[in-house]
Design a protein around this motif. Sequence first.
Motif, short mmCIF file in Angstrom:
data_model
loop_
_atom_site.label_atom_id
_atom_site.label_comp_id
_atom_site.label_asym_id
_atom_site.label_seq_id
_atom_site.Cartn_x
_atom_site.Cartn_y
_atom_site.Cartn_z
N CYS A 95 -26.11 55.29 47.32
CA CYS A 95 -26.71 54.46 46.27
C CYS A 95 -28.18 54.18 46.55
N GLN A 128 -26.91 49.39 39.16
CA GLN A 128 -26.19 50.63 39.39
C GLN A 128 -25.45 50.68 40.73
N VAL A 150 -22.22 48.68 40.35
CA VAL A 150 -21.30 49.35 39.42
C VAL A 150 -20.63 50.54 40.11
N MET A 151 -21.41 51.33 40.85
CA MET A 151 -20.82 52.48 41.55
C MET A 151 -19.81 52.04 42.61
N LYS A 177 -18.07 49.22 42.61
CA LYS A 177 -16.90 48.70 41.88
C LYS A 177 -15.98 49.85 41.48
N ARG A 178 -16.56 50.88 40.89
CA ARG A 178 -15.76 52.04 40.44
C ARG A 178 -15.08 52.73 41.62
N ALA A 179 -15.82 52.92 42.70
CA ALA A 179 -15.24 53.60 43.87
C ALA A 179 -14.10 52.78 44.46
N GLU A 216 -12.15 50.74 42.82
CA GLU A 216 -11.03 50.81 41.87
C GLU A 216 -10.32 52.16 41.96
N GLU A 217 -11.08 53.22 42.20
CA GLU A 217 -10.49 54.56 42.30
C GLU A 217 -9.67 54.73 43.57
N GLU A 235 -20.63 39.89 34.09
CA GLU A 235 -19.23 39.56 34.34
C GLU A 235 -18.99 38.05 34.23
#
Length: 193
Positions: free
Chosen positions: A6, A13, A16-17, A19-21, A23-24, A182
Motif C-alpha cells: 500500500c 485507499q 480500504v485495501m 479491510k478487503r484483504a 474480509e477475504e 463508516e
Amino acid sequence: MKTIDCRNMACPQPVVMVKRALEENPGEPLNVLLDDGAPRENVGRFAANRGLEVEETVVGGAFSLVISGTQQQAKEGVVSIGGKTVMLVAADRLGDGPEELGRLLMKNFIITLLDVTDVPDLMLFVNTGVLLTTEGSEVIEALEKLGNRGVEIFSCGVCLDFFHRKDKLAAGTVTNMFTIAESMLQARSVIRV
C-alpha cells in the motif's frame, strides 16, 4: 501469509485495501507495506479498533505491519447502528453570511456545546473545519473540555495535509475518510454544522 503493498497510496485507499484483504482471509495474518505518516497510523488504528494485533517493523525505508487475530466490533471511532450521534463540522464558520460573522458564530456554537445536556458522541472535522482543531484556533480549550466529557474528536488527515496543519493538531486525533464514512453511515444521527 498474504502481503499487500500500500505504499504511495492516498487516503483512504490503504485502509480500504486492508479491510478487503482481511474480509477475504478472515483469521489469517496479513502483512501490509506502508509509507510513514497517515497511511501507517490509519491502518494501525483501523486494525486496533477491530481488536486485531499489530506488529510493526521497518523494512527498507517502508513500514511493515503484520495484522493478526480475529476481528471484533470497533472500539472507537466506528459506531454501531442505532448508536452514536455524529456531528460533522465541514467548515471553520457557521452559515453563509459574512466570513467574520460566520467564524464568530462557529466559535460561539462550539463553546455553547459545553453548556448543553446532550453533546454529540463524535465530532468529525473536515475541509476548513480542521482549522478549528489546530494551533491558533480559539476553540481548542472548548474542544479539549468536550473531549474530557467523552466526545470523540477526529480531524481528516487529508484535510490537515492540504492546509499544512497536521503537525499543528491541538485537539483530538487524525482520522481517515474510511472511518469518517463508516462512522456517519452507522450513526443514529448525523448533524452537519
